[in-house]
Scaffold this active site. Structure first.
Site, PDB file in Angstrom:
ATOM      1  CE  LYS A   1      11.367 -32.853 -17.756  1.00  0.00           C
ATOM      2  NZ  LYS A   1      10.070 -32.765 -17.109  1.00  0.00           N
TER       3      LYS A   1
ATOM      4  N   GLY B   1      15.948 -23.462 -18.648  1.00  0.00           N
ATOM      5  CA  GLY B   1      15.632 -23.703 -17.245  1.00  0.00           C
ATOM      6  C   GLY B   1      16.671 -23.057 -16.366  1.00  0.00           C
ATOM      7  CB  SER B   2      17.490 -23.590 -12.830  1.00  0.00           C
ATOM      8  OG  SER B   2      17.712 -24.981 -12.867  1.00  0.00           O
ATOM      9  CB  THR B   3      22.254 -21.270 -13.743  1.00  0.00           C
ATOM     10  OG1 THR B   3      21.880 -20.140 -14.549  1.00  0.00           O
ATOM     11  CG2 THR B   3      23.767 -21.426 -13.797  1.00  0.00           C
ATOM     12  CD  GLU B   4      20.689 -26.388  -8.271  1.00  0.00           C
ATOM     13  OE1 GLU B   4      19.677 -25.650  -8.224  1.00  0.00           O
ATOM     14  OE2 GLU B   4      20.967 -27.229  -7.412  1.00  0.00           O
TER      15      GLU B   4
ATOM     16  N   GLY C   1      21.134 -26.644 -15.859  1.00  0.00           N
ATOM     17  CA  GLY C   1      21.945 -26.451 -17.066  1.00  0.00           C
ATOM     18  C   GLY C   1      23.365 -26.959 -16.877  1.00  0.00           C
TER      19      GLY C   1
ATOM     20  CD  GLU D   1      18.497 -19.360 -24.700  1.00  0.00           C
ATOM     21  OE1 GLU D   1      18.677 -18.405 -23.921  1.00  0.00           O
ATOM     22  OE2 GLU D   1      18.858 -19.338 -25.887  1.00  0.00           O
TER      23      GLU D   1
ATOM     24  CB  CYS E   1      14.575 -16.326 -18.060  1.00  0.00           C
ATOM     25  SG  CYS E   1      13.930 -15.963 -19.692  1.00  0.00           S
TER      26      CYS E   1
ATOM     27  CD  GLU F   1      16.454 -16.901 -12.391  1.00  0.00           C
ATOM     28  OE1 GLU F   1      16.756 -18.096 -12.229  1.00  0.00           O
ATOM     29  OE2 GLU F   1      16.152 -16.423 -13.496  1.00  0.00           O
TER      30      GLU F   1
HETATM   31  P1  NAP Z   1      14.483 -26.231 -13.902  1.00  0.00           P
HETATM   32  O1  NAP Z   1      14.197 -26.735 -12.557  1.00  0.00           O
HETATM   33  O2  NAP Z   1      15.893 -26.112 -14.334  1.00  0.00           O
HETATM   34  O3  NAP Z   1      13.674 -27.164 -14.907  1.00  0.00           O
HETATM   35  C1  NAP Z   1      13.649 -26.942 -16.290  1.00  0.00           C
HETATM   36  C2  NAP Z   1      13.330 -28.245 -16.991  1.00  0.00           C
HETATM   37  O4  NAP Z   1      14.384 -29.178 -16.778  1.00  0.00           O
HETATM   38  C3  NAP Z   1      12.072 -28.932 -16.476  1.00  0.00           C
HETATM   39  O5  NAP Z   1      11.420 -29.562 -17.552  1.00  0.00           O
HETATM   40  C4  NAP Z   1      12.638 -29.951 -15.504  1.00  0.00           C
HETATM   41  O6  NAP Z   1      11.797 -31.033 -15.267  1.00  0.00           O
HETATM   42  C5  NAP Z   1      13.882 -30.388 -16.258  1.00  0.00           C
HETATM   43  N1  NAP Z   1      14.910 -31.015 -15.417  1.00  0.00           N
HETATM   44  C6  NAP Z   1      15.055 -30.972 -14.072  1.00  0.00           C
HETATM   45  N2  NAP Z   1      16.137 -31.683 -13.699  1.00  0.00           N
HETATM   46  C7  NAP Z   1      16.683 -32.199 -14.823  1.00  0.00           C
HETATM   47  C8  NAP Z   1      17.822 -32.999 -15.092  1.00  0.00           C
HETATM   48  N3  NAP Z   1      18.627 -33.444 -14.112  1.00  0.00           N
HETATM   49  N4  NAP Z   1      18.096 -33.338 -16.366  1.00  0.00           N
HETATM   50  C9  NAP Z   1      17.321 -32.884 -17.379  1.00  0.00           C
HETATM   51  N5  NAP Z   1      16.225 -32.130 -17.183  1.00  0.00           N
HETATM   52  C10 NAP Z   1      15.908 -31.759 -15.923  1.00  0.00           C
HETATM   53  O7  NAP Z   1      13.871 -24.789 -14.130  1.00  0.00           O
HETATM   54  P2  NAP Z   1      12.402 -24.308 -13.821  1.00  0.00           P
HETATM   55  O8  NAP Z   1      12.304 -24.145 -12.342  1.00  0.00           O
HETATM   56  O9  NAP Z   1      11.401 -25.152 -14.520  1.00  0.00           O
HETATM   57  O10 NAP Z   1      12.396 -22.894 -14.559  1.00  0.00           O
HETATM   58  C11 NAP Z   1      12.876 -21.744 -13.986  1.00  0.00           C
HETATM   59  C12 NAP Z   1      14.279 -21.435 -14.494  1.00  0.00           C
HETATM   60  O11 NAP Z   1      14.299 -21.373 -15.911  1.00  0.00           O
HETATM   61  C13 NAP Z   1      14.770 -20.094 -14.036  1.00  0.00           C
HETATM   62  O12 NAP Z   1      16.094 -20.174 -13.610  1.00  0.00           O
HETATM   63  C14 NAP Z   1      14.675 -19.235 -15.270  1.00  0.00           C
HETATM   64  O13 NAP Z   1      15.533 -18.141 -15.301  1.00  0.00           O
HETATM   65  C15 NAP Z   1      14.975 -20.207 -16.337  1.00  0.00           C
HETATM   66  N6  NAP Z   1      14.461 -19.737 -17.629  1.00  0.00           N
HETATM   67  C16 NAP Z   1      15.351 -19.310 -18.574  1.00  0.00           C
HETATM   68  C17 NAP Z   1      14.906 -18.831 -19.788  1.00  0.00           C
HETATM   69  C18 NAP Z   1      15.853 -18.366 -20.841  1.00  0.00           C
HETATM   70  O14 NAP Z   1      15.461 -18.269 -21.989  1.00  0.00           O
HETATM   71  N7  NAP Z   1      17.086 -18.083 -20.527  1.00  0.00           N
HETATM   72  C19 NAP Z   1      13.530 -18.808 -20.049  1.00  0.00           C
HETATM   73  C20 NAP Z   1      12.655 -19.239 -19.067  1.00  0.00           C
HETATM   74  C21 NAP Z   1      13.142 -19.721 -17.862  1.00  0.00           C
HETATM   75  P3  NAP Z   1      10.750 -31.009 -14.017  1.00  0.00           P
HETATM   76  O15 NAP Z   1       9.818 -29.901 -14.282  1.00  0.00           O
HETATM   77  O16 NAP Z   1      10.122 -32.337 -14.098  1.00  0.00           O
HETATM   78  O17 NAP Z   1      11.592 -30.794 -12.786  1.00  0.00           O
END
Ligand code: NAP
Ligand code: MG
Length: 493
Positions: free
Chosen positions: A189, A242-245, A247, A264, A298, A397
């Site tokens: 996804k 993605g985000s910690t929240e 996660g 991650e 990130c 962040e």
């Molecule tokens: P996000 O809001 O957590 O979304 C990440 C992914 O999860 C998206 O595909 C999102 O879908 C999906 N998602 C949302 N709610 C979900 C749920 N309840 N169950 C399962 N999947 C769900 O994060 P983002 O805003 O896209 O990315 C930014 C974050 O990613 C930042 O916090 C950044 O630090 C982190 N990040 C971490 C790394 C690492 O390697 N540690 C690398 C890159 C980014 P939708 O797009 O449809 O909402």
């Protein structure tokens, strides 16, 4: 369109149809729903994208399971490697097209997509192609006469990959390449802001020889598709970036099926400059550490700790360099700062500038939106000074081009401040004293430490977080461990 934009306008990109990719072919989403994906630099819709549902997740998992039982499951380890290598070649042959679509969807400079993002995805495919036939168990002595024991490393099954929007093709391929090399099949996804390169990649991979169903791609809502994947009893493992929240939500939900998870997550990474460091190099490293990728990274070096005796000198040079970084059309080859991914992301980041000001921080440079032909979600690279590590702008962040700078006096203080964070993804250290560098690297609570460089990645080097930046590792041999189960076999006489 200005002359600058017109000069850079590319040929029409090849876009995927508004369909899901299931079982090796384009498939209508159940319910027929679509959503628009936008170019954040122009605010124009690029195209419609199919929106998946929980019923589509069921179909994709069935296709992935069938590939596990047949096509991909019956492919020898050596042939898996050969196919992944062919997929890498196919992607390399279309590198410009993929880079263009990545830039249109995300707003990042074409320079980055063309020379970093897509090449890094190709590198991961080749790296794991090399691993496919080198994943094996052990034999070892055990108690008992003539008892023989060995381990097998087996694929986990169907892997669910959920990725963010900041590095769409890189994040997807880090997961997909490793999971497939180990013999798993994948349901992916992509993020709703940036679904296009993942869809294009799935089609390309099948054309290059990946069996039908080994990789399925379902764009759609976070909880509708991502949540359904996490809850699905036939998905063995979720690899999430993605985000910690989110996660945290996934980790709780995964408990119901005792699903394996790799998380991650976010970061607030410290970049520490000691007075005995190469100041010119540190200025460049601090600048690239936060402004590369618009700061939507990130591991961005978003907290800059500078030893007081060189603080003002370093900041002056850094501010000067930052003021020369002009946001511009991402399609122009000379642009180094593109558009933030969305209007709401820019609002969030700009909101943090206000939060910082209200907390008493000073805007040393930037702090405003930027006008690029009157359209798009651009903002100026920003540095906040007068910051205390306990302020929200130093703890949360921001995920945008906003750096906070904090002076320190003693090395112990720098380490203590750096570790005073819920996150632990990465860190930077700038010093010419090799002993100090190693000591501080050992003391930092971070999954990656860069000494006298920042933001360096390699397919062979594990990447992941300490603390609330997640657990599990991507890349390197470490990822192989996270995509396989260990089976112990005892043989009696
Ligand atoms: P996000 O809001 O957590 O979304 C990440 C992914 O999860 C998206 O595909 C999102 O879908 C999906 N998602 C949302 N709610 C979900 C749920 N309840 N169950 C399962 N999947 C769900 O994060 P983002 O805003 O896209 O990315 C930014 C974050 O990613 C930042 O916090 C950044 O630090 C982190 N990040 C971490 C790394 C690492 O390697 N540690 C690398 C890159 C980014 P939708 O797009 O449809 O909402
Ligand atoms: Mg987009």
């Amino acid at each position: 369109m200005s002359e600058k934009r017109a000069a850079a306008a590319p040929h029409a990109p090849k876009l995927p149809p508004a369909k899901l990719f299931i079982g090796g072919q384009w498939a209508e989403p159940e319910g027929g729903k679509t959503f628009a994906t936008e170019n954040p630099a122009t605010e124009a819709t690029i195209c419609e994208v199919a929106s998946g549902s929980p019923a589509d997740v069921d179909r994709a998992v069935e296709a992935a399971q069938a590939a596990l039982d047949g096509g991909w499951g019956e492919t020898s380890a050596r042939d898996r490697g050969r196919i992944l290598w062919n997929v890498a070649d196919a992607l390399e042959a279309r590198i410009d097209e993929f880079a263009l679509v990545e830039t249109l969807d995300n707003g990042k400079p074409i320079f980055e997509s063309r020379y970093v993002d897509v090449p890094a995805g190709i590198a991961a495919l080749r790296y794991y192609a090399g691993w496919a036939d080198k994943i094996h168990g052990d034999t070892f002595p055990v108690e008992g006469p003539f008892v023989f024991a060995y381990t097998l490393r087996e694929p986990m099954g169907v892997v669910g990959a959920i990725t963010p929007w900041n590095f769409p093709i890189i994040q997807a391929l880090w997961k997909i390449a490793a999971a497939l090399a180990c013999g798993n099949t994948v349901v992916h996804k992509p993020a709703s802001y940036t679904p296009l390169t993942a869809l294009k990649f799935a089609e390309l991979a099948c054309e290059a020889g990946l069996p039908a169903g080994a990789l399925n791609v379902l764009p759609g809502g976070g909880s509708a598709v991502g949540g359904a994947m996490v809850g699905h009893p036939d998905i063995a493992k979720i690899s999430f970036t993605g985000s910690t929240e989110v996660g945290q939500t996934i980790m709780k939900q995964a408990a119901d099926t005792v699903k394996r998870v790799t998380l991650e997550l976010g970061g607030k990474s410290p970049n520490i400059v000691f007075a005995d460091g190469d100041i010119e190099a540190a200025v460049k490293g601090a600048y690239n550490g936060i402004f590369y990728g618009k700061g939507e990274v990130c591991a961005a070096g978003s907290r800059l700790f500078v030893e007081r005796s060189v603080h003002d000198q370093l900041l002056e040079k850094l501010i000067d360099r930052t003021e020369r970084l002009q946001p511009g059309d991402p399609l122009h080859p000379k642009t180094r700062m593109g558009a933030l991914v969305s209007s709401s992301q820019r609002d969030t980041v700009m909101g943090y500038v206000d939060i910082g000001k209200n907390e008493g921080a000073e805007v040393a440079t930037g702090g405003t939106t930027a006008d690029v032909d009157g359209k798009g979600y651009f903002m100026r690279p920003t540095i906040l000074t007068g910051v205390d590590n306990s302020m929200r702008v130093a703890q949360e962040e921001i995920f945008g081009p906003v750096l906070v700078a904090i002076p320190f006096d003693e090395p112990e203080e720098a380490v203590q401040l750096a570790n005073a964070s819920i996150y632990g993804l990465a860190a930077g250290v700038w010093t010419r004293d090799v002993g100090k560098a190693h000591k501080v690297a050992a003391q930092l609570q971070a999954g990656t430490v860069w000494i006298n460089q920042y933001n360096w990645y390699d397919s062979g080097a594990p990447f992941g977080g300490y603390k609330q930046s997640g657990f599990g590792r991507e890349l390197g041999r470490a990822a192989i461990e996270h995509y396989t189960e260990t089976k112990t076999v005892f043989v009696g006489t």
